[in-house]
Write a protein that holds these residues in place. Structure first.
Motif, mmCIF file in Angstrom:
data_model
loop_
_atom_site.group_PDB
_atom_site.id
_atom_site.type_symbol
_atom_site.label_atom_id
_atom_site.label_comp_id
_atom_site.label_asym_id
_atom_site.label_seq_id
_atom_site.Cartn_x
_atom_site.Cartn_y
_atom_site.Cartn_z
ATOM 1 N N ASP A 252 0.827 -1.211 0.000
ATOM 2 C CA ASP A 252 0.000 0.000 0.000
ATOM 3 C C ASP A 252 0.862 1.261 0.000
ATOM 4 O O ASP A 252 0.562 2.232 -0.718
ATOM 5 C CB ASP A 252 -0.922 0.010 1.225
ATOM 6 C CG ASP A 252 -2.009 -1.053 1.139
ATOM 7 O OD1 ASP A 252 -2.236 -1.589 0.039
ATOM 8 O OD2 ASP A 252 -2.622 -1.350 2.186
ATOM 9 N N PHE A 253 1.923 1.257 0.808
ATOM 10 C CA PHE A 253 2.799 2.432 0.877
ATOM 11 C C PHE A 253 3.469 2.676 -0.469
ATOM 12 O O PHE A 253 3.518 3.820 -0.955
ATOM 13 C CB PHE A 253 3.854 2.248 1.971
ATOM 14 C CG PHE A 253 4.904 3.336 1.995
ATOM 15 C CD1 PHE A 253 4.551 4.646 2.280
ATOM 16 C CD2 PHE A 253 6.230 3.049 1.712
ATOM 17 C CE1 PHE A 253 5.505 5.663 2.293
ATOM 18 C CE2 PHE A 253 7.188 4.045 1.711
ATOM 19 C CZ PHE A 253 6.832 5.356 2.006
ATOM 20 N N ARG A 254 3.964 1.626 -1.073
ATOM 21 C CA ARG A 254 4.637 1.782 -2.360
ATOM 22 C C ARG A 254 3.662 2.201 -3.462
ATOM 23 O O ARG A 254 4.024 2.998 -4.339
ATOM 24 C CB ARG A 254 5.355 0.481 -2.729
ATOM 25 C CG ARG A 254 6.638 0.282 -1.937
ATOM 26 C CD ARG A 254 7.310 -1.043 -2.206
ATOM 27 N NE ARG A 254 8.682 -1.034 -1.670
ATOM 28 C CZ ARG A 254 9.435 -2.126 -1.548
ATOM 29 N NH1 ARG A 254 8.960 -3.307 -1.931
ATOM 30 N NH2 ARG A 254 10.669 -2.028 -1.055
ATOM 31 N N ALA A 255 2.450 1.686 -3.404
ATOM 32 C CA ALA A 255 1.448 2.069 -4.403
ATOM 33 C C ALA A 255 1.071 3.535 -4.248
ATOM 34 O O ALA A 255 0.925 4.260 -5.242
ATOM 35 C CB ALA A 255 0.208 1.184 -4.264
ATOM 36 N N THR A 256 0.918 3.970 -3.008
ATOM 37 C CA THR A 256 0.598 5.370 -2.736
ATOM 38 C C THR A 256 1.703 6.281 -3.244
ATOM 39 O O THR A 256 1.450 7.285 -3.922
ATOM 40 C CB THR A 256 0.402 5.594 -1.223
ATOM 41 O OG1 THR A 256 -0.744 4.857 -0.785
ATOM 42 C CG2 THR A 256 0.198 7.069 -0.906
ATOM 43 N N THR A 257 2.939 5.917 -2.927
ATOM 44 C CA THR A 257 4.087 6.725 -3.355
ATOM 45 C C THR A 257 4.173 6.786 -4.872
ATOM 46 O O THR A 257 4.360 7.864 -5.458
ATOM 47 C CB THR A 257 5.393 6.142 -2.782
ATOM 48 O OG1 THR A 257 5.337 6.155 -1.358
ATOM 49 C CG2 THR A 257 6.594 6.972 -3.229
ATOM 50 N N SER B 141 1.822 6.393 -7.104
ATOM 51 C CA SER B 141 0.724 7.176 -7.651
ATOM 52 C C SER B 141 0.994 8.670 -7.520
ATOM 53 O O SER B 141 0.775 9.441 -8.463
ATOM 54 C CB SER B 141 -0.573 6.812 -6.925
ATOM 55 O OG SER B 141 -1.640 7.634 -7.349
ATOM 56 N N LEU B 142 1.488 9.073 -6.365
ATOM 57 C CA LEU B 142 1.732 10.494 -6.131
ATOM 58 C C LEU B 142 2.940 11.002 -6.912
ATOM 59 O O LEU B 142 2.952 12.153 -7.368
ATOM 60 C CB LEU B 142 1.902 10.741 -4.626
ATOM 61 C CG LEU B 142 0.611 10.520 -3.834
ATOM 62 C CD1 LEU B 142 0.890 10.430 -2.339
ATOM 63 C CD2 LEU B 142 -0.387 11.640 -4.121
ATOM 64 N N ARG C 207 1.032 14.191 0.798
ATOM 65 C CA ARG C 207 0.315 12.914 0.793
ATOM 66 C C ARG C 207 1.280 11.741 0.949
ATOM 67 O O ARG C 207 0.954 10.736 1.578
ATOM 68 C CB ARG C 207 -0.490 12.781 -0.502
ATOM 69 C CG ARG C 207 -1.636 13.772 -0.641
ATOM 70 C CD ARG C 207 -2.808 13.428 0.273
ATOM 71 N NE ARG C 207 -3.423 12.164 -0.096
ATOM 72 C CZ ARG C 207 -4.346 12.022 -1.045
ATOM 73 N NH1 ARG C 207 -4.760 13.080 -1.729
ATOM 74 N NH2 ARG C 207 -4.854 10.842 -1.300
ATOM 75 N N ILE C 208 2.460 11.861 0.358
ATOM 76 C CA ILE C 208 3.483 10.820 0.532
ATOM 77 C C ILE C 208 3.884 10.740 1.995
ATOM 78 O O ILE C 208 4.035 9.650 2.562
ATOM 79 C CB ILE C 208 4.719 11.107 -0.351
ATOM 80 C CG1 ILE C 208 4.369 10.911 -1.824
ATOM 81 C CG2 ILE C 208 5.894 10.200 0.049
ATOM 82 C CD1 ILE C 208 5.450 11.379 -2.785
ATOM 83 N N GLY D 154 1.329 9.034 3.841
ATOM 84 C CA GLY D 154 1.418 7.618 3.535
ATOM 85 C C GLY D 154 2.469 6.922 4.377
ATOM 86 O O GLY D 154 2.269 5.784 4.829
ATOM 87 N N THR E 182 1.124 6.610 7.932
ATOM 88 C CA THR E 182 0.110 5.555 7.945
ATOM 89 C C THR E 182 0.764 4.181 7.940
ATOM 90 O O THR E 182 0.337 3.273 8.663
ATOM 91 C CB THR E 182 -0.821 5.691 6.723
ATOM 92 O OG1 THR E 182 -1.465 6.965 6.760
ATOM 93 C CG2 THR E 182 -1.875 4.592 6.715
#
Length: 208
Positions: A9-14, A16-17, A50-51, A54, A57
């Motif tokens: 999830d963290f890598r996907a968030t990063t 994407s941003l 947002r990163i 993330g 989180t």
């Protein structure tokens, strides 16, 4: 596995941003930017914030999962001194008599990790190694989130230290997209270096 999912999830968030940041810096064939500077700054600083969220989180979720006896990616479990019944109970134990837990402060995380886990488990070692970088990231985060004389002076001081030259009236955007003289990889920006550091630390925490 919860810890593996946290890392995914963290890598996907990063990722994407970072794609938002890349979009903001598209250029025409002539070399000029397609998006005006103020919009580039807004998109990039917003993505950075947002990163950062993330990362907080990820650390919070991983801390709770280890308290709930979830195995790491490498199937390790820490020796722990509390046994919460669920995630909500774990959160209450972590917060204790505080109003909230500051997951942006590596020193606080390390301190409570040593209370709940044997020798602080992976949180103490991983966050200790990058403590100064995390505190610097927090300075940049504060500057991007709200401008004041205090955040401006702290960012100027940090920028001067990182870039090795005296600067003034710097912004989070200017610093994040400056070439980082500390990196051995050519054309690595300050943001690139921090993203690499966070990714390595996240993997260490998830592996246990």
């Amino acid at each position: 596995m919860a810890l593996a999912q946290n890392l995914i999830d963290f890598r996907a968030t990063t990722a994407s941003l970072v794609s938002h940041i890349t979009f903001a810096h598209q250029k025409y064939a002539s070399g000029s930017y397609k998006i005006a500077r103020d919009m580039r700054e807004f998109i990039s600083e917003s993505a950075f914030l947002r990163i950062y969220i993330g990362w907080e989180t990820f650390v919070e979720n991983s801390f709770v999962d280890y308290l709930l006896n979830e195995p790491s990616i490498l199937n390790n479990r820490p020796a722990k001194w509390v046994n919460p019944i669920d995630a909500e109970h774990a959160q209450k134990i972590i917060i204790g008599n505080q109003r909230h837990m500051d997951w942006s402060n590596p020193e606080k995380i390390r301190n409570i990790s040593k209370i709940f886990f044997h020798q602080g488990y992976v949180f103490n070692t991983s966050l200790s190694a990058i403590n100064n970088d995390l505190m610097d990231l927090k300075t940049i985060r504060n500057s991007a989130a709200h401008i004041s004389s205090t955040t401006t002076s702290k960012l100027d001081g940090l920028s001067t230290r990182i870039l090795g030259t005296t600067v003034s009236n710097y912004t989070a955007y200017k610093l994040l997209f400056s070439i980082d003289p500390r990196s051995t990889i050519p054309n690595t920006t300050v943001l690139d270096r921090y993203l690499q550091i966070l990714d390595v630390a996240a993997e260490e925490i998830a592996n246990g």
